[in-house]
Motif scaffolding. Structure first.
Motif, PDB file in Angstrom:
ATOM      1  N   TYR A  21       0.944  -1.403   0.149  1.00  0.00           N
ATOM      2  CA  TYR A  21       0.243   0.051  -0.077  1.00  0.00           C
ATOM      3  C   TYR A  21       1.198   1.690  -0.196  1.00  0.00           C
ATOM      4  O   TYR A  21       0.549   1.917  -0.731  1.00  0.00           O
ATOM      5  CB  TYR A  21      -1.116   0.540   0.798  1.00  0.00           C
ATOM      6  N   LEU A  22       1.709   1.196   1.425  1.00  0.00           N
ATOM      7  CA  LEU A  22       2.302   2.183   1.295  1.00  0.00           C
ATOM      8  C   LEU A  22       3.613   2.911  -0.301  1.00  0.00           C
ATOM      9  O   LEU A  22       3.378   3.567  -0.491  1.00  0.00           O
ATOM     10  CB  LEU A  22       3.799   2.494   2.492  1.00  0.00           C
ATOM     11  N   ASP A  23       3.676   1.339  -1.234  1.00  0.00           N
ATOM     12  CA  ASP A  23       4.403   1.555  -2.118  1.00  0.00           C
ATOM     13  C   ASP A  23       3.476   1.308  -3.360  1.00  0.00           C
ATOM     14  O   ASP A  23       3.989   2.153  -4.255  1.00  0.00           O
ATOM     15  CB  ASP A  23       5.112   0.110  -2.311  1.00  0.00           C
ATOM     16  N   ASP A  24       2.398   1.823  -3.225  1.00  0.00           N
ATOM     17  CA  ASP A  24       1.036   2.731  -4.079  1.00  0.00           C
ATOM     18  C   ASP A  24       1.623   1.232  -5.205  1.00  0.00           C
ATOM     19  O   ASP A  24       1.556   1.144  -6.470  1.00  0.00           O
ATOM     20  CB  ASP A  24       1.898   3.673  -5.000  1.00  0.00           C
ATOM     21  N   ALA A  25       1.590   0.150  -4.644  1.00  0.00           N
ATOM     22  CA  ALA A  25       2.001  -1.268  -5.168  1.00  0.00           C
ATOM     23  C   ALA A  25       0.866  -2.036  -5.339  1.00  0.00           C
ATOM     24  O   ALA A  25       0.765  -3.265  -5.702  1.00  0.00           O
ATOM     25  CB  ALA A  25       2.716  -1.953  -4.676  1.00  0.00           C
ATOM     26  N   LEU A  26      -0.773  -1.993  -4.651  1.00  0.00           N
ATOM     27  CA  LEU A  26      -1.754  -2.936  -4.868  1.00  0.00           C
ATOM     28  C   LEU A  26      -2.117  -2.560  -5.926  1.00  0.00           C
ATOM     29  O   LEU A  26      -2.259  -1.205  -6.956  1.00  0.00           O
ATOM     30  CB  LEU A  26      -1.947  -2.301  -3.677  1.00  0.00           C
ATOM     31  N   ASP A  27      -3.236  -3.474  -6.447  1.00  0.00           N
ATOM     32  CA  ASP A  27      -4.249  -3.320  -7.829  1.00  0.00           C
ATOM     33  C   ASP A  27      -5.147  -2.552  -6.643  1.00  0.00           C
ATOM     34  O   ASP A  27      -5.986  -2.172  -5.556  1.00  0.00           O
ATOM     35  CB  ASP A  27      -5.258  -4.866  -7.890  1.00  0.00           C
ATOM     36  N   GLN A  50       1.830   4.881  11.666  1.00  0.00           N
ATOM     37  CA  GLN A  50       3.040   4.785  12.566  1.00  0.00           C
ATOM     38  C   GLN A  50       3.898   4.114  11.587  1.00  0.00           C
ATOM     39  O   GLN A  50       5.420   4.779  11.357  1.00  0.00           O
ATOM     40  CB  GLN A  50       2.899   3.326  13.523  1.00  0.00           C
ATOM     41  N   MET A  51       3.602   3.487  10.147  1.00  0.00           N
ATOM     42  CA  MET A  51       4.087   3.116   9.049  1.00  0.00           C
ATOM     43  C   MET A  51       4.809   3.749   8.572  1.00  0.00           C
ATOM     44  O   MET A  51       6.162   4.174   7.488  1.00  0.00           O
ATOM     45  CB  MET A  51       3.419   1.767   8.702  1.00  0.00           C
ATOM     46  N   ARG A  52       4.158   5.189   8.203  1.00  0.00           N
ATOM     47  CA  ARG A  52       4.359   6.226   7.240  1.00  0.00           C
ATOM     48  C   ARG A  52       5.731   7.003   8.375  1.00  0.00           C
ATOM     49  O   ARG A  52       6.527   7.028   7.372  1.00  0.00           O
ATOM     50  CB  ARG A  52       3.636   6.795   7.028  1.00  0.00           C
ATOM     51  N   GLN A  53       5.356   6.533   9.062  1.00  0.00           N
ATOM     52  CA  GLN A  53       6.868   7.703   9.876  1.00  0.00           C
ATOM     53  C   GLN A  53       7.704   6.849  10.015  1.00  0.00           C
ATOM     54  O   GLN A  53       8.923   7.428  10.281  1.00  0.00           O
ATOM     55  CB  GLN A  53       5.763   8.087  11.962  1.00  0.00           C
ATOM     56  N   THR A  54       7.601   5.431  10.668  1.00  0.00           N
ATOM     57  CA  THR A  54       9.239   4.726  10.880  1.00  0.00           C
ATOM     58  C   THR A  54       9.722   4.738   8.919  1.00  0.00           C
ATOM     59  O   THR A  54      10.529   5.325   9.234  1.00  0.00           O
ATOM     60  CB  THR A  54       8.498   3.062  11.191  1.00  0.00           C
ATOM     61  N   VAL A  55       8.720   4.735   7.722  1.00  0.00           N
ATOM     62  CA  VAL A  55       9.425   4.777   6.359  1.00  0.00           C
ATOM     63  C   VAL A  55       9.910   6.691   6.822  1.00  0.00           C
ATOM     64  O   VAL A  55      11.615   6.222   6.782  1.00  0.00           O
ATOM     65  CB  VAL A  55       8.471   5.039   5.647  1.00  0.00           C
ATOM     66  N   ARG A  56       9.340   7.682   6.882  1.00  0.00           N
ATOM     67  CA  ARG A  56      10.583   8.572   6.839  1.00  0.00           C
ATOM     68  C   ARG A  56      11.467   9.110   7.703  1.00  0.00           C
ATOM     69  O   ARG A  56      12.282   9.154   6.999  1.00  0.00           O
ATOM     70  CB  ARG A  56       8.751  10.002   7.345  1.00  0.00           C
ATOM     71  N   LEU A  57      11.523   8.352   9.050  1.00  0.00           N
ATOM     72  CA  LEU A  57      12.548   8.787   9.572  1.00  0.00           C
ATOM     73  C   LEU A  57      13.782   7.111   9.305  1.00  0.00           C
ATOM     74  O   LEU A  57      14.848   7.856   9.646  1.00  0.00           O
ATOM     75  CB  LEU A  57      12.159   8.462  11.340  1.00  0.00           C
TER      76      LEU A  57
END
Length: 89
Positions: A21-27, A50-57
């Motif tokens: 989802y965060l990689d915009d890879a879902l159909d 929280q996952m978005r923040q983890t990726v950013r950090l």
């Protein structure tokens, strides 16, 4: 089985799909079902944020920023989560 719109993906499945989802890879259909679930589930919405923040950090860290002890502690924790033996938080 009848499922309410937005609940045709359960929380466990959402967790499995969050990286895609965060990689915009879902159909498109799976993405719609994912976002429908987020509209109804505050806990999953919090998790995704929280996952978005983890990726950013973590995207801002270089491997040289970690001390050897901290690096080993993190790797041990990640290995534990993967095989189900992570210590309690």
């Amino acid at each position: 089985m009848f499922l309410t719109r937005g609940l045709d993906i359960d929380c466990n499945e959402l967790v499995e799909l969050v990286t895609a989802y965060l990689d915009d890879a879902l159909d498109p259909d799976t993405r719609r079902r994912f976002t429908d679930h987020l509209d109804l589930c505050d806990g999953c919405g919090t998790y995704v944020e929280q996952m978005r923040q983890t990726v950013r950090l973590t995207g801002a860290l270089a491997s040289d920023d970690l001390t050897p002890d901290l690096r080993e502690t993190l790797l041990t924790a990640f290995r534990g989560w993967k095989n189900g033996t992570a210590p309690p938080a």
